[in-house]
Enzyme design. Structure first.
Site, PDB file in Angstrom:
ATOM      1  N   ASP A 197     -39.209   4.154 -10.670  1.00 41.44           N
ATOM      2  CA  ASP A 197     -38.794   3.290 -11.781  1.00 41.44           C
ATOM      3  C   ASP A 197     -39.348   1.863 -11.719  1.00 41.44           C
ATOM      4  O   ASP A 197     -39.332   1.234 -10.653  1.00 41.44           O
ATOM      5  CB  ASP A 197     -37.271   3.158 -11.805  1.00 41.44           C
ATOM      6  N   GLU A 204     -28.965   6.847 -16.429  1.00 43.27           N
ATOM      7  CA  GLU A 204     -29.571   5.897 -15.511  1.00 43.27           C
ATOM      8  C   GLU A 204     -30.288   4.791 -16.284  1.00 43.27           C
ATOM      9  O   GLU A 204     -30.519   4.896 -17.491  1.00 43.27           O
ATOM     10  CB  GLU A 204     -30.570   6.593 -14.575  1.00 43.27           C
TER      11      GLU A 204
END
Length: 502
Positions: free
Chosen positions: A27, A203
């Protein structure tokens, strides 16, 4: 310390996307624009190509195309790994870590230990290169195991304003809002969810205001939620909701239904149901996208992880010192209102490339070769109107290659789709991701292809002026022939442009 004091590490492949020199990456974190530099932090394993030892890597750019990689910014320790989070510039020195003249950069991140996740803080007073973990960590602890991914922004309430943190209770599919005056002490405001897509954990949330059709008197808030699995193309995906935020509560413009307990348990939602919701990307390889702090509202810019948790750890297949994964192209975000009054997110890639000549193909029946041998990195633009053709296809690969990649727009089905072969790819890779179209009789494609390594390339397709986006990894091909074909009739006003980066 300044950027010129650090030894630069430049990546030559890919040419248009950021990827670290080596090791594991996932990420994007802490995207911030400060003193003329774009800072990209990211989930990084400084010790190898596995998803482990998670720390924050660091790279900077002046143009979002050419990146310089620096030493890792925030390292994991014996107490916790450094999971996703965000960075803000503390103008006004509310935290006390900097000064009014030289504000500190403050990172809020998830300190992740077995069975426990809480939000922690680190700060930098040298422009984002050296970071100090706050001695009072954690700054927000709910005592739970899946509370993570804080995205922080400054909310203007008409007075002095305050900081807002957007984070998730991942397993509960809830977005939680907290506020703070100093970035160190946080109080609960409200929550959103579960609602909409719930086929996996939630998320990496983000939330920001955008003007609809550029009208500053018509502003909406956009909430991004990544989920895994349960994405529109299978595996990982990122959903968006448009609504209003009053400084305390987010309310969707069109509320999504609350899922049943059974649905939360099994996560099974049909394709038809998923298509009722907003998606950043209809492809399988765009996840955990977040936006830069420090840019004006009309320059809201997103970068996402260009991979999928279904197979991210298996490309490349061997555990060499090659990097794993890359980031998407940077995308400028805007909101537009369609003919039905629905607000839709639009994305435009914003890297600068040299202009090239455009081929005017006029009326096209059958096929036409656009390029017989393209470079490792190309941008392709195709526009046309349907005559009596049933579909249009762009074939990427040799003419006789059964495993060529094909982009296809069907007039009757009002869809654009990608045939992605799995030659040399791991199980779960093959598929045909697709997106519904509002204007099926018009072809308006912008396609970016980049070789990431010897095994895989990336493809990012922007259709309907960026209102439909499809991102997918594709098998690398030594023969990058590009051929456009009208199927079952002709196309009118056909124009094509191919820009190759050398």
């Amino acid at each position: 310390m300044t950027p010129t004091d650090l030894p630069p590490v430049r990546t030559t492949s890919p040419r248009m996307h950021f990827a670290p020199r080596n090791n594991w990456m996932n990420d994007p974190n802490g995207l911030v624009f400060h003193d003329g530099l774009y800072h990209l932090y990211f989930q990084y394993n400084p010790q190898g190509v596995e998803h482990a030892n998670l720390s924050w890597g660091h790279a900077t750019s002046t143009d979002l195309l050419r990146w310089t990689e620096h030493d890792p910014a925030i390292l994991c320790d014996d107490d916790a790994q450094i999971y996703s989070g965000s960075v803000v510039v503390d103008h006004g020195n509310s935290s006390g870590f900097g000064t009014d003249q030289d504000p500190a950069l403050v990172a809020l991140y998830t300190a992740a230990a077995p069975g426990h996740q809480a939000q922690a803080l680190a700060y930098s007073t040298d422009g984002g290169y050296v970071w100090t973990k706050y001695s009072g960590n954690p700054v927000l602890d709910r005592g739970t195991s899946d509370f993570r991914d804080p995205k922080v922004f400054r909310y203007d309430d008409g007075g002095d304003g305050y900081w807002v943190m957007v984070a998730v209770e991942a397993e509960d599919r809830q977005v939680l809002f907290h506020r703070s005056d100093d970035l160190k002490t946080w109080t609960y405001l409200s929550s959103y969810g579960p609602a909409g897509p719930v086929g996996g954990v939630w998320e990496c949330p983000d939330m920001f205001p955008l003007a609809v059709d550029g009208d500053d008197d018509d502003v909406r808030w956009v909430l991004l939620i990544s989920l895994n699995p349960g994405g529109i193309a299978g595996g990982s995906g990122t959903h968006y909701v448009v609504g209003d935020f009053d400084g305390t509560t987010f309310r969707a413009s069109v509320p999504h239904p609350t899922p049943t307990r059974a649905l939360l348990r099994d996560g099974s939602q049909s394709r038809d149901e998923l298509e009722r919701y907003g998606w950043i990307d209809f492809g399988p390889d765009c996840y955990a996208g977040v936006t830069f702090d420090g840019l004006p509202r009309n320059e809201r810019t997103l970068i996402a992880w260009m991979d999928n948790w279904k197979y991210a750890g298996r490309i490349p297949a061997d555990d060499s010192d090659e990097h794993r994964s890359a980031m998407t192209l940077p995308r400028r975000l805007s909101l537009v209102r369609d003919a039905e009054g629905v607000e839709r997110l639009r994305q435009d890639p914003i890297i600068d490339v040299e202009a090239t000549d455009t081929a005017d193909l006029g009326s096209l029946t059958g096929g036409a070769a656009l390029v017989t041998e393209a470079s490792d990195a190309v941008r392709i633009r195709v526009s046309a109107l349907f005559g009596d053709a049933q579909s249009v296809e762009l074939r990427i690969g040799s003419e006789t290659d059964a495993d060529a990649v094909v982009i296809r727009q069907n007039l009757a089905g009002a869809r654009i789709e990608l045939d992605r072969p799995d030659a040399g790819m791991p199980e779960g890779f093959r598929g045909s991701p697709s997106a519904p179209l509002a204007r099926a009789d018009e072809i308006e494609w912008e396609i970016w292809i980049d070789a990431l390594n010897e095994q895989v390339s990336s493809l990012e397709l922007f259709a309907e002026h960026g209102e439909r986006v499809l991102t997918a990894l594709i098998p690398a091909s030594p023969q990058r022939r590009l051929a456009l074909a009208a199927v079952g009739g002709d196309l009118r006003r056909t124009r094509a442009n191919v820009m190759a980066m050398r």
